[in-house]
Structure formats: C-alpha cells, structure tokens
Write an enzyme that holds these catalytic residues in place. Sequence first.
Site, short mmCIF file in Angstrom:
data_model
loop_
_atom_site.label_atom_id
_atom_site.label_comp_id
_atom_site.label_asym_id
_atom_site.label_seq_id
_atom_site.Cartn_x
_atom_site.Cartn_y
_atom_site.Cartn_z
N PRO A 10 0.99 -1.50 -0.21
CA PRO A 10 0.06 0.20 -0.14
C PRO A 10 0.52 1.04 -0.22
O PRO A 10 1.62 1.26 1.04
CB PRO A 10 -1.14 0.17 1.62
N ASN A 11 0.42 2.40 -0.55
CA ASN A 11 1.06 3.66 -1.16
C ASN A 11 2.18 3.69 -1.65
O ASN A 11 2.91 4.66 -1.50
CB ASN A 11 1.17 4.41 0.46
N ARG A 18 4.54 10.76 -2.54
CA ARG A 18 4.11 10.53 -1.20
C ARG A 18 5.86 11.19 -0.47
O ARG A 18 6.51 10.31 -0.71
CB ARG A 18 3.61 9.51 -0.21
N TYR A 23 10.96 9.46 1.45
CA TYR A 23 10.64 8.14 -0.09
C TYR A 23 11.34 8.10 -1.09
O TYR A 23 11.60 7.45 -2.20
CB TYR A 23 9.10 7.67 -0.15
N ASN A 72 8.41 -5.64 -0.58
CA ASN A 72 8.06 -4.33 0.03
C ASN A 72 6.62 -3.77 0.65
O ASN A 72 5.69 -4.22 -0.28
CB ASN A 72 8.87 -3.04 -0.83
N ALA A 75 3.16 -0.71 4.99
CA ALA A 75 2.65 -0.92 6.28
C ALA A 75 2.36 -2.40 6.98
O ALA A 75 1.93 -2.93 8.26
CB ALA A 75 1.11 0.32 6.94
N HIS A 78 3.55 -5.33 9.11
CA HIS A 78 3.85 -5.07 10.80
C HIS A 78 2.58 -5.14 11.20
O HIS A 78 1.64 -5.43 12.15
CB HIS A 78 4.13 -3.08 11.16
N GLU A 96 12.44 -9.02 2.60
CA GLU A 96 11.66 -7.96 2.09
C GLU A 96 12.55 -6.86 2.22
O GLU A 96 13.67 -7.06 2.28
CB GLU A 96 11.39 -8.71 3.76
N HIS A 98 12.15 -2.66 2.31
CA HIS A 98 12.34 -1.13 3.14
C HIS A 98 13.37 -0.45 2.49
O HIS A 98 14.29 -0.26 2.57
CB HIS A 98 11.58 -0.84 4.46
N ILE A 99 12.07 1.39 1.55
CA ILE A 99 12.94 2.14 1.51
C ILE A 99 13.37 3.21 2.55
O ILE A 99 14.64 3.19 2.37
CB ILE A 99 12.17 3.21 0.24
N SER A 100 12.63 3.08 4.00
CA SER A 100 13.37 3.44 4.55
C SER A 100 14.20 3.01 5.75
O SER A 100 13.47 0.88 5.54
CB SER A 100 12.26 4.94 5.56
N ARG A 105 12.06 4.88 12.90
CA ARG A 105 10.50 5.29 12.71
C ARG A 105 9.83 4.93 13.91
O ARG A 105 10.66 4.30 14.59
CB ARG A 105 10.30 5.19 11.75
N ARG A 109 7.19 0.04 13.47
CA ARG A 109 7.75 -0.38 12.16
C ARG A 109 8.75 -1.17 13.10
O ARG A 109 9.26 -1.86 11.40
CB ARG A 109 8.07 1.07 11.51
#
Length: 138
Positions: A10-11, A18, A23, A72, A75, A78, A96, A98-100, A105, A109
């Site tokens: 998502p997103n 965004r 990101y 990826n 959200a 988690h 798996e 993740h960009i960040s 964070r 997360r």
Amino acid sequence: MKKIIIINGPNLNLLGKREPTIYGSSSFEDFYKALKEKYSEVELDYFQSNIEGELINKLHEVGFDFDGIVLNAAAYTHTSVGIGDAVKGLETPVVEVHISNVHSREEFRHVSFIAPNTKGVITGFGLQSYELAIQSFL
C-alpha cells in the site's frame, strides 16, 4: 533466465509524490524501467496493490515458479499475519525490503510479521534496497 518479481504494498504507488523527504522524489515506474534496463538478463516483473488479499493472491501465484520475490509489503509488514503466513508457505525465496530505515521510525514499524519467513531483510537504502535484493538472487 532468472525470473524475479517485485511486489509492492500500500501507498507505494505514490512514490515521488508522498513524503519525498522519507521516500525520495522518483516514481517507482521510472525506477523500475531503469532496473529492467540494467538487469536485462533477468525476467523482471512488477506488481503493486493497496489491498492485502491481492498481495497474498499474487504471492500464491508466483511463489512456486519464480526464482525470487522482492517484497515491500509497506505498512502490512507490521500488521499482516496473513502475508507473513503466505510467505512462509512459498517455495520461492523472498527478500523483504524497505525504502526507509524502519528501525529509526515509529516503534510499531520495528516489528515484521514477514521477516521470520524470508531469506533476508534490506532496509534504509532508498530505492537501492530493491537493487540489493535483486543482486542477492543473482
């Protein structure tokens, strides 16, 4: 020829628009086009959905005949026991990404329902996280 698929949750369809400070300002479509050119010896596929069940269906579809899955789940990483269980049931190895850096964070997360069932986790290298995951399959 190796078959690798990138599956985004998502997103991530909003990349480039965004929260660019987290990101980045590139769209995933532009990045994906560059990846396909760079890794022309790989049959690279891509799927994105904002819907948990569609992500699970795609994992089931590709999880027995691809050479690698770069996931990826955003959200859902988690929150989704279902995606974690789907990954656990696959034959195809999953990385798996993740960009960040999710560990820098919010505390929620820091927990992944997917990571225990993966080949590895790459987090915090921006879009390069995807490329590192692809390289792990080559």
